[in-house]
Design a protein around this motif. Structure first.
Motif, mmCIF file in Angstrom:
data_model
loop_
_atom_site.group_PDB
_atom_site.id
_atom_site.type_symbol
_atom_site.label_atom_id
_atom_site.label_comp_id
_atom_site.label_asym_id
_atom_site.label_seq_id
_atom_site.Cartn_x
_atom_site.Cartn_y
_atom_site.Cartn_z
ATOM 1 N N TYR A 270 0.842 -1.189 0.000
ATOM 2 C CA TYR A 270 0.000 0.000 0.000
ATOM 3 C C TYR A 270 0.879 1.241 0.000
ATOM 4 O O TYR A 270 1.976 1.250 0.580
ATOM 5 C CB TYR A 270 -0.915 0.025 1.224
ATOM 6 C CG TYR A 270 -1.902 -1.116 1.290
ATOM 7 C CD1 TYR A 270 -3.202 -0.970 0.820
ATOM 8 C CD2 TYR A 270 -1.531 -2.353 1.828
ATOM 9 C CE1 TYR A 270 -4.110 -2.026 0.885
ATOM 10 C CE2 TYR A 270 -2.422 -3.406 1.895
ATOM 11 C CZ TYR A 270 -3.708 -3.236 1.420
ATOM 12 O OH TYR A 270 -4.600 -4.282 1.486
ATOM 13 N N GLN A 271 0.407 2.293 -0.659
ATOM 14 C CA GLN A 271 1.132 3.550 -0.670
ATOM 15 C C GLN A 271 0.558 4.470 0.393
ATOM 16 O O GLN A 271 -0.605 4.874 0.324
ATOM 17 C CB GLN A 271 1.028 4.227 -2.046
ATOM 18 C CG GLN A 271 1.773 5.556 -2.137
ATOM 19 C CD GLN A 271 3.265 5.410 -1.859
ATOM 20 O OE1 GLN A 271 3.931 4.556 -2.457
ATOM 21 N NE2 GLN A 271 3.793 6.220 -0.959
ATOM 22 N N GLY A 272 1.364 4.779 1.396
ATOM 23 C CA GLY A 272 0.918 5.655 2.459
ATOM 24 C C GLY A 272 1.432 7.068 2.284
ATOM 25 O O GLY A 272 2.149 7.378 1.330
ATOM 26 N N GLN A 273 1.083 7.915 3.208
ATOM 27 C CA GLN A 273 1.482 9.314 3.135
ATOM 28 C C GLN A 273 2.997 9.487 3.257
ATOM 29 O O GLN A 273 3.583 10.392 2.674
ATOM 30 C CB GLN A 273 0.785 10.107 4.251
ATOM 31 C CG GLN A 273 1.063 11.596 4.228
ATOM 32 C CD GLN A 273 0.292 12.339 5.310
ATOM 33 O OE1 GLN A 273 -0.559 11.757 5.989
ATOM 34 N NE2 GLN A 273 0.594 13.617 5.476
ATOM 35 N N GLU B 143 5.661 3.374 1.527
ATOM 36 C CA GLU B 143 4.913 2.142 1.297
ATOM 37 C C GLU B 143 4.854 1.297 2.572
ATOM 38 O O GLU B 143 5.718 1.399 3.445
ATOM 39 C CB GLU B 143 5.571 1.344 0.178
ATOM 40 C CG GLU B 143 5.548 2.050 -1.177
ATOM 41 C CD GLU B 143 6.219 1.226 -2.264
ATOM 42 O OE1 GLU B 143 6.997 0.311 -1.901
ATOM 43 O OE2 GLU B 143 5.969 1.477 -3.452
ATOM 44 N N TYR C 201 -3.869 7.058 15.427
ATOM 45 C CA TYR C 201 -2.578 7.652 15.084
ATOM 46 C C TYR C 201 -1.924 8.354 16.275
ATOM 47 O O TYR C 201 -0.728 8.219 16.499
ATOM 48 C CB TYR C 201 -2.745 8.651 13.931
ATOM 49 C CG TYR C 201 -3.120 8.004 12.615
ATOM 50 C CD1 TYR C 201 -2.391 6.927 12.106
ATOM 51 C CD2 TYR C 201 -4.193 8.476 11.864
ATOM 52 C CE1 TYR C 201 -2.740 6.328 10.909
ATOM 53 C CE2 TYR C 201 -4.538 7.889 10.650
ATOM 54 C CZ TYR C 201 -3.808 6.817 10.176
ATOM 55 O OH TYR C 201 -4.142 6.225 8.987
ATOM 56 N N ASP D 82 -3.235 3.982 7.743
ATOM 57 C CA ASP D 82 -1.980 4.204 7.032
ATOM 58 C C ASP D 82 -0.811 3.898 7.984
ATOM 59 O O ASP D 82 -0.466 4.717 8.839
ATOM 60 C CB ASP D 82 -1.928 5.664 6.555
ATOM 61 C CG ASP D 82 -0.703 5.964 5.703
ATOM 62 O OD1 ASP D 82 0.240 5.147 5.694
ATOM 63 O OD2 ASP D 82 -0.686 7.026 5.058
ATOM 64 N N LYS D 83 -0.215 2.729 7.837
ATOM 65 C CA LYS D 83 0.860 2.321 8.743
ATOM 66 C C LYS D 83 2.090 3.207 8.609
ATOM 67 O O LYS D 83 2.900 3.300 9.537
ATOM 68 C CB LYS D 83 1.222 0.858 8.505
ATOM 69 C CG LYS D 83 0.175 -0.130 8.989
ATOM 70 C CD LYS D 83 0.581 -1.568 8.711
ATOM 71 C CE LYS D 83 1.805 -1.984 9.490
ATOM 72 N NZ LYS D 83 2.142 -3.418 9.259
ATOM 73 N N SER D 84 2.238 3.867 7.464
ATOM 74 C CA SER D 84 3.393 4.752 7.305
ATOM 75 C C SER D 84 3.299 5.946 8.247
ATOM 76 O O SER D 84 4.320 6.491 8.676
ATOM 77 C CB SER D 84 3.504 5.239 5.852
ATOM 78 O OG SER D 84 2.503 6.198 5.531
ATOM 79 N N VAL D 85 2.073 6.339 8.594
ATOM 80 C CA VAL D 85 1.882 7.436 9.548
ATOM 81 C C VAL D 85 2.321 6.995 10.932
ATOM 82 O O VAL D 85 3.001 7.741 11.655
ATOM 83 C CB VAL D 85 0.413 7.895 9.571
ATOM 84 C CG1 VAL D 85 0.188 8.943 10.664
ATOM 85 C CG2 VAL D 85 0.007 8.460 8.218
#
Length: 221
Positions: free
Chosen positions: A12-15, A18, A83, A203-206
């Motif tokens: 997935y592409q996060g903010q 990936e 978050y 969004d796991k990148s957050v």
């Protein structure tokens, strides 16, 4: 020779980059939703006993139902994805305060827990923290997923509890609000069961970015 092909996890592409969703992530969401369902069912059954049964003896059944509700809510609060770590921790602390207050009341009071809380609204200053934590979940779901039922639940819970605390709501009004609360809570929990799991993970990148920021701040302090 048999060749086994393992499918690669979806990226997935996060903010902030990936990320992939693991089986552990999915299990956490399932546990979160299961906790909500148990809490909603316990709350709905307890509310139905109060609203639809005129037998005073049913109040004794409310204590174990409330215990089940509280424990299930605690499980959801420890597996929910939020978050802001500080907000997440605050909701967990509120749940703990409310749970401890409930246990103390249940042990020290000579009456059933529900009767004690209803007749002594001041006890909501302790027990009520559980419902503050629950309202936090409603608000999070309303904000993230724009759910109608949680938009209604977010104001209903404080209106009912604060209204009872200060004594401005008539008994019939409290009954109506309680019925709406129990019904919409059940609707909310049921709708969560069919929602796509990745949506609850977020969004796991957050999460990764915020964790790195906290570590950087700690190291620079």
């Amino acid at each position: 020779m048999t060749t086994q092909t393992l499918s690669a996890p979806e990226v997935y592409q996060g903010q902030f980059g990936e990320f992939t969703i693991t089986q552990s992530d999915r299990t956490g969401v399932i546990i979160y939703r299961a906790g909500l369902m148990v809490a909603a069912l316990s709350f709905a059954i307890g509310s139905a006993l109060v609203l639809l049964n005129n037998n005073p003896a049913v109040v004794t059944a409310l204590t174990p139902l409330y215990a089940c509700f509280s424990l299930a809510l605690g499980v959801s609060l420890f597996t929910i994805h939020i978050y802001m770590a500080s907000l997440h921790r605050t909701l967990q602390i509120f749940w703990a305060i409310g749970s401890i207050a409930s246990v103390i009341l249940a042990i020290t009071s000579s009456e059933p827990l529900a009767v004690t809380i209803y007749n002594q609204p001041i006890t909501l200053f302790g027990v009520g923290f559980i419902f503050v934590a629950l309202t936090g979940i409603y608000f999070k779901e309303a904000f993230c997923f724009n759910r109608l039922e949680t938009k209604v639940l977010t104001p209903i819970v404080p209106i009912l509890l604060l209204g009872h605390l200060v004594g401005i709501l008539p008994t019939q009004g409290e009954s109506v609000l309680l019925g709406i609360w129990a019904t919409l809570f059940l609707v909310f929990a049921l709708r969560k069961t069919v929602q796509a799991i990745p949506a609850d993970i977020g969004d796991k990148s957050v999460f990764t970015y915020l964790k790195e920021q906290r570590l950087a701040n700690t190291n620079s302090a």
